[in-house]
Design a protein around this motif. Structure first.
Motif, short mmCIF file in Angstrom:
data_model
loop_
_atom_site.label_atom_id
_atom_site.label_comp_id
_atom_site.label_asym_id
_atom_site.label_seq_id
_atom_site.Cartn_x
_atom_site.Cartn_y
_atom_site.Cartn_z
N VAL C 88 0.85 -1.19 0.00
CA VAL C 88 0.00 0.00 0.00
C VAL C 88 0.89 1.24 0.00
O VAL C 88 1.99 1.22 0.53
CB VAL C 88 -0.95 0.06 1.23
N ARG C 90 0.84 5.16 1.16
CA ARG C 90 0.04 6.02 2.04
C ARG C 90 0.06 7.48 1.59
O ARG C 90 1.01 7.92 0.95
CB ARG C 90 0.61 5.95 3.46
N LEU C 116 -10.11 1.94 0.87
CA LEU C 116 -9.74 0.52 0.80
C LEU C 116 -10.69 -0.25 1.70
O LEU C 116 -10.82 0.05 2.89
CB LEU C 116 -8.29 0.33 1.26
N LEU C 118 -11.58 -3.85 3.33
CA LEU C 118 -11.10 -5.19 3.60
C LEU C 118 -12.32 -6.08 3.82
O LEU C 118 -13.13 -5.83 4.71
CB LEU C 118 -10.17 -5.21 4.81
N THR C 292 -1.26 -3.62 5.35
CA THR C 292 -2.00 -2.36 5.42
C THR C 292 -1.79 -1.62 6.73
O THR C 292 -2.10 -0.44 6.82
CB THR C 292 -3.51 -2.62 5.30
N ALA C 294 -3.65 -2.15 9.16
CA ALA C 294 -4.97 -2.12 9.82
C ALA C 294 -4.91 -3.12 10.97
O ALA C 294 -4.62 -4.29 10.75
CB ALA C 294 -6.07 -2.52 8.83
N SER C 313 -11.87 1.10 10.07
CA SER C 313 -10.66 0.68 10.76
C SER C 313 -10.11 1.90 11.47
O SER C 313 -10.31 3.03 11.01
CB SER C 313 -9.65 0.16 9.74
N VAL C 318 -9.42 3.11 5.59
CA VAL C 318 -9.61 1.66 5.50
C VAL C 318 -10.92 1.28 6.17
O VAL C 318 -11.23 1.74 7.27
CB VAL C 318 -8.43 0.90 6.15
N TYR C 319 -11.71 0.46 5.49
CA TYR C 319 -13.03 0.05 5.98
C TYR C 319 -13.06 -1.46 6.07
O TYR C 319 -12.44 -2.17 5.27
CB TYR C 319 -14.12 0.56 5.03
#
Lengths: 534, 409, 352
Positions: C88, C90, C116, C118, C292, C294, C313, C318-319
């Motif tokens: 990834v 950033r 993003l 997941l 990631t 996360a 997240s 990030v979700y």
């Protein structure tokens, strides 16, 4: 950025980005916030009770924080007072009339009223009250008993809430007892809550078919009611265990509250056995009804869980945004055609499960108008139109005529025709090889097959017709499968003794992931058509 | 009345909590896994491990304290192996036994044993002099064989300071079962072990442990540890014993609250270590029979010794077969946890052992081996009672039979 | 409506969570890219059998076909099968692009990212980890997935006794759930209802079948609970509290368990025992979390910000969708996807 929808005109505005929320409690607030999040215009019509019937199993502090944030982000969106008395689908929205008599147009409507809990069972002492989100409060410091699963399984949200309150009471120095059949360990942290409660000393007593006995003790001690509770634990299974406690609360499940008339008329057929709205499998309980743009969130759909309601509200809001996006986009094609044969009998308007057909106000043109965005081409209306005035542009009546012509010339003694809904059989067939004597004909819905099509097919002297619809309760058009079943029953009644001579006809239901079973159904049908029993 | 009849239970629960450390019994979710794993479930149809916990939680622990079940239990720990909430049933039962003992309800034979331990330091009432004489006499009985291994091998060493190994026998070796002692002597001779016995502490068993008498149990462990330190041993070697080995190996540091600077090993572990090092030379396939192995609960499930004895047995036997279930799921022989010693139980321990019997018979093995004196006694009694067509030996006995001839080419 | 053409949402995982999210994104004019390790879309749900007994029993397994059809034909998306995430990049506000790699060819490519998601799903618990059940040792012990496979292939007849006797079937609940020893101290949410549906489905096909469900606590949430239970009881499904912890084979090829009934220990024989296996964190969760950053929670699922913010997240941009943030059934995943898309819309709106 967000504007209160103030359109007083009766005509549709395009594009229509508005949503109406009907309700007066926490559910409605969550829906308003969710709609706001996806950028739609929201109008909030206060209707019904404002006491929340949503339960939660987190600690009070985080709940209060959540509420504060929720209220903070709420736009001021007051709308008409009272409930809608009428909701009429129009071109790309709904015309809603309120108690006050005023009417507005909305792109989507959300039913978000609070529920009601059943009263405590009559055989319990009158002082035993139901568990509500705000009662008992965490400040109870005494011996308190929660009675769950009494006569019916308590909703796990109510159960988890009780355990949390029991734990808080125990920590505060009280004694808590929870009588249950099934411990609710809801969500990822349900087990953690249950464990914390046990370790803190909350006593869980597991009873079986023998219900606990709650007696009011005769010695009245001022304001506080004292009870003797007796219960036989199924595991210990010795004699009854009894103890005293200051208060007893019983878990009672929600019942459906009075709906605003507008919704009741619109959604009357979309209820489950308990009267809760929207129980369709097709949309995975995400708050959608069969009517595009109509949503039902929270207690009126039977859900009393705070988190679940929050998730449903978000899902429904996102879906509404998507729907309005679609509905407001220019449509390139008409899905249905209406001929001059139409006699305005209104059968189609009455039957359409998607509210896609409306009366054409312009009398000079055809009598009914089909909404391209709402129509999903099930064809139930086509099958039932007494004048054959309707046709689906993508699934033409002519295709049946061609099939029948083909059958007349090509049919051999052993030909079997399988009509299958494209959504189930039409998908399942991709994984199987049909026997050579079987002709598969995908239809838009089992409900599209009119009696005349079936009779004409039978008349070609095919050996048999098998109709494969979706399972009952899983029809994308709600009752297409019912139509297929009813028509078949009518035909067999009418054909009577002729039935055996002209061929065999049968109706079965199927899902897209049942290819192997589909093949078995066809083979079994084939065998029976040839007089071979299963 | 505060919380009615449930109030009393908090006290007992706390007692049991103290005994079990982190494994609070109120963590039980009544999943019921333990019910099906208890080999007593059919003999005592109205009680089971789950119900015991439930009774404790509901203030009815006295019913359990008064029941025969807690004495029929072999503390095998199988019921709570893999318990989703990590409860240790053997700890709970020992605590209940302790409460029964305090109420004067412990079986008389066990109480007598405790008295003897207090007087003689072991449960058989053998004193130091008698022990020394007996040990030497047993060695004499097999003098020829020992001498053949090397000159002087028949001399039994006592209280040798600085010996690498302090060997801790089970009283059965110098009372009812001298052939076991002889097998160990041959093993020591063959591997040229630098070992000694103690004339002061010569009992690996720990009966107070069975009774839930924690103070005396700890005193015995302390005496053993002090003797090992006194002699400067690097390895405290236990015989093929179950609970005695398990306590010394697993509980010593926690019970004494201090670390120890010697290893605690079972003789089968030492044999396996020497075998890997080439110090113990065995004839592959020497035992031309079908052999199976019974995992003693203490050695296997509680300490985790599974593969060592199997490697030895697979090497020396023509055919090795497993029972099902095995290793940490092994079914108890039915004689552990004082049941063999408790005369009040009579022959019930054999009637309770049907699961084990059936499991053994299903293997079709000729020789059943194990590495616990207590299991050996129980399995031997089962063999005669049920006419099982199987020979019963300890792993070490079989290993000694498979030792290579001394005169190497 | 916003112009969402400035970037795309990359969804890692093409199971039902990924598909449901992609569908809603697409319907809201977002571009999406699905990165899926396997050869097909649909994940575990795609292998699940329909549980209808002529009437739909609301297992929702067919929903995946609707989602898949929509997503596969969406003009707004790209689907990368046999691809995995490997890097990834950033930016100040979150993640600006991701690197994906084809598992077969090793070919790499860079995808720009506005958000993003997941959606790597779960891993079914492997009961071999706990030997007492004899899974993998005894033929008659199977998992709920195994039973589903048989139903999917219409091979339920293969588990009926050969002599024509009625099938005597038992379900063991909470196998690999609510278990501290394996770090799974949570309820897997889907299995009680799934087992009851499978029981109803079996009885529907072979009405003489006898079905027992051994349970700890039945977790059938909400409004459908009582209806499902009533139906099961009406069809003669027997519910016994307490799940036997051991299965023993017996002479006639059957399986024997000891359980407690009415306070007494009893021995019972079954032809087949179905282990209702729980949901464990996805096998790729650790790797994805490593790439990631996360974070994962104590159970190994992806951490979310709070109970009330269950899809974001802690890492910006990030979700977390579906069962990779905790065990879930199909409707839960569908609702969760709605929440994910709602959060993405809101966050993007705030940054514009």
């Amino acid at each position: 950025m967000l504007n209160l929808h103030k359109n007083n005109s009766l005509s549709c505005t395009v594009p229509n980005q508005s949503a109406l929320v009907v309700g007066n409690g926490l559910t409605a607030s969550m829906v308003v916030a969710a709609i706001n999040s996806v950028g739609l215009d929201v109008t909030h019509a206060r209707f019904g009770s404002n006491s929340s019937t949503l339960f939660h199993s987190c600690d009070n502090e985080s709940f209060i924080t959540f509420l504060d944030q929720l209220i903070e982000q709420l736009p001021t969106v007051e709308g008409p007072q009272g409930g809608p008395t009428e909701i009429v689908p129009c071109e790309n929205g709904f015309l809603v009339t309120f108690d006050s008599g005023e009417s507005h147009e909305f792109g989507s409507v959300f039913l978000a009223i609070e529920g009601t809990l059943k009263p405590a069972p009559k055989d319990l002492p009158a002082e035993v009250t139901t568990i509500t989100p705000d009662r008992p409060t965490a400040s109870v410091v005494s011996s308190v008993c929660f009675l769950l699963d009494y006569k019916e399984i308590t909703n796990p949200s109510i159960g988890a809430h009780s355990i949390r309150v029991a734990l808080e009471n125990q920590i505060a120095g009280g004694h808590s007892f929870v009588l249950l059949r099934q411990t609710p360990v809801k969500g990822l942290l349900g087990e953690t809550l249950y464990e914390a409660a046990r370790l803190a000393g909350v006593r869980f007593l597991r009873y079986g078919t023998k219900l606990p006995k709650i007696e009011r003790l005769s010695t009245p001690i001022e304001s506080s009611a004292r009870f003797k509770v007796s219960v036989a634990d199924i595991i210990e299974s010795g004699e009854e265990i009894s103890f005293d406690c200051d208060c007893v609360f019983v878990g009672a499940n929600p019942i459906i509250e009075r709906l605003p008339d507008g919704f009741r008329n619109l959604l009357s057929e979309e209820t489950d056995q308990q009267g809760f709205l929207i129980q369709d499998s097709v949309h995975c309980l995400t708050g959608k009804s069969f009517h595009k743009g109509v949503y039902c969130v929270g207690p009126s759909s039977g859900c009393v869980d705070l988190f679940e309601t929050m998730m449903t509200a978000a899902s429904a809001a996102v879906d509404a945004a998507a729907w309005l996006n679609f509905a407001n986009a220019p449509q390139s094609e008409e899905k249905m055609s209406v001929t001059e044969q139409c006699i305005r009998c209104l059968t189609c308007i009455r039957l359409c499960p998607h509210s896609a057909i409306t009366l054409n106000a312009e009398a000079s043109r055809s009598n009914v108008k089909v909404s391209t965005v709402r129509c999903v081409e099930c064809g139930i209306c086509v099958a039932e139109c007494p004048r054959t005035a309707l046709d689906l542009n993508n699934f033409l009546e002519d295709s049946f005529s061609s099939l029948i012509d083909r059958l007349k010339t090509e049919t051999s003694e052993d030909t079997i025709v399988v009509f299958g809904c494209y959504r189930s059989a039409g998908r399942a067939i991709s994984e199987i090889n049909l026997p050579g004597n079987v002709i598969f004909f995908p239809v838009s819905c089992a409900g599209r097959l009119s009696e005349s099509i079936l009779s004409a097919t039978l008349a070609t002297r095919v050996k048999g017709i098998l109709i494969l619809g979706c399972h009952h309760g899983n029809c994308r058009s709600n009752n297409g499968t019912d139509w297929a079943r009813v028509r078949l029953a009518n035909m067999s009644k009418r054909l009577g003794s002729l039935f055996g001579k002209v061929g065999v006809i049968s109706y079965k239901t199927l899902a897209p992931n049942e290819s192997a079973r589909m093949l078995r159904l066809i083979n079994n049908f084939s065998s029976s058509a040839f007089g071979i029993s299963d | 009345m505060n919380s009615g009849s449930l109030a009393g239970s908090y006290e007992t629960m706390n007692l049991i909590k103290n005994a079990t450390g982190q494994n609070d019994v109120d963590i039980c979710v009544t999943c019921g896994q333990c019910v099906s794993r208890c080999f007593l479930s059919q003999s005592y149809p109205d009680i089971n491990p789950r119900k015991i916990i439930r009774k404790i939680l509901l203030g009815r622990e006295q019913e359990v304290i008064d029941s025969e079940f807690i004495w029929a239990c072999t503390l095998c720990g199988r019921c709570t192996t893999d318990c989703p909430k990590n409860i240790s049933m053997d700890v709970v039962i020992r605590r209940l036994r302790g409460l029964a003992w305090a109420q004067g309800k412990a079986p008389s034979r066990l109480c007598e044993g405790i008295e003897k331990i207090k007087e003689f330091g072991n449960n058989t009432g053998v004193d130091a002099e008698e022990f020394q004489e007996t040990a030497e006499w047993i060695a004499e009985e097999c003098e020829d064989e020992l001498q053949e291994i090397f000159e002087g091998a028949s001399n039994v060493p006592f209280d040798r300071k600085g010996a690498e190994i302090l060997y801790m026998p089970n009283p059965r070796e110098y009372t009812s079962n001298p052939n076991m002692f002889q097998a160990y002597l041959k093993f020591f001779a063959h591997v040229r072990a630098d070992w000694t016995l103690s004339s002061k502490v010569f009992d690996v068993t720990n009966w107070p442990y069975y009774l839930g008498d924690q103070d005396d149990a700890v005193a015995l462990v302390r005496a053993t540890v002090n003797e090992a330190r006194n002699l400067g041993a690097k390895i405290l070697l236990t015989t093929e014993c179950g609970h005695g080995f398990k306590i010394l190996r697993k509980d010593t540091q926690a019970w004494l609250g201090e670390s120890i600077d010697f290893e605690v090993l079972s003789i089968i572990e030492l044999a396996h270590r020497y075998f890997k090092e080439g110090r113990l030379r065995l004839r592959q396939g020497a035992i031309n029979k079908t052999v199976t192995y019974h995992d003693p609960c203490n050695v296997g499930r509680k300490v985790g010794i599974f593969e060592g004895p199997r490697e030895l047995l697979k090497f020396i036997s023509a055919n090795f077969v497993e029972m099902w279930p095995n290793r940490k799921y092994s079914i108890c022989c039915g004689g552990g946890g004082s049941v063999s010693q408790n005369s009040d139980m009579g022959s019930k321990r054999l009637e309770h052992a049907m699961w084990k019997r059936d499991q053994i018979l299903r293997t079709g093995a000729d020789i059943l081996t194990t590495s616990c004196q207590n299991c050996l006694t129980q399995l031997g009694d089962m063999q005669s009672r049920y006419n099982m067509p199987v020979e019963i030996k300890s792993v070490m006995e079989l290993v000694v039979e498979a030792i290579e001839p001394l005169s190497l080419p | 409506m916003y112009d969402h053409n400035n970037g795309q949402v990359v969804i890692v995982g093409g199971g039902i969570a990924g598909l449901a999210t992609a569908k809603l994104l697409s319907e809201n004019n977002f571009h999406f890219a699905i990165v899926e390790r396997s050869y097909k879309l649909g994940g575990h749900t795609k292998d699940w059998a329909c549980m209808a007994t002529d009437n739909c029993n609301r297992c929702h397994s067919c929903a995946v076909f609707d989602y898949e059809e929509f997503v596969a034909s969406s003009p707004h998306g790209e689907i990368f099968l046999r691809h995995e995430l490997f890097s990834v990049t950033r930016s100040t506000s979150g993640i600006s692009s991701v690197g994906i790699r084809c598992i077969d060819s090793g070919a790499e490519r860079e995808l720009p990212v506005t958000a993003l998601v997941l959606a790597v799903g779960f891993e079914p618990f492997d009961p071999i980890e706990k030997g007492f059940w004899g899974y993998g040792t005894f033929e008659g012990v199977m998992t709920l997935s195994d039973l589903n496979r048989l139903m999917r292939l219409d091979d339920l007849n293969t588990i009926r006794p050969g002599n024509g006797d009625p099938l005597n079937l038992a379900f063991f609940q909470c196998v690999g759930s609510r278990d501290k020893t394996i770090g799974a101290d949570y309820c897997s949410q889907y299995c009680c209802a799934a087992a009851i549906r499978a029981a109803l489905r079996t009885i529907h096909q072979y009405p003489d079948s006898k079905v027992t469900i051994f349970y700890i606590d039945l977790q059938i949430a909400g409004k459908t609970a009582q209806a499902l239970m009533d139906k099961a009881q009406e069809k003669g499904v027997r519910f016994l509290q307490g799940v036997p912890g051991e299965i023993q084979p017996i002479q006639d090829g059957g399986l024997q368990v000891i359980s407690e009934k009415d306070g007494q220990n009893v021995v019972e024989r079954f032809d087949r025992i179905v282990l209702s296996i729980g949901q464990r964190p996805s096998s790729s969760a650790i790797a994805i979390s490593g790439i990631t950053e996360a974070p994962l929670n104590e159970f190994g699922f992806f951490q979310t910000r709070s109970q009330f913010d269950p899809v974001r997240s802690p890492l910006n941009g990030v979700y977390i969708a579906g069962s990779c943030s905790g065990p879930a059934n199909i409707p839960d995943v569908a609702m969760n996807a709605g929440k994910v898309v709602s959060a993405i819309i809101k966050d993007i709106e705030q940054t514009i």
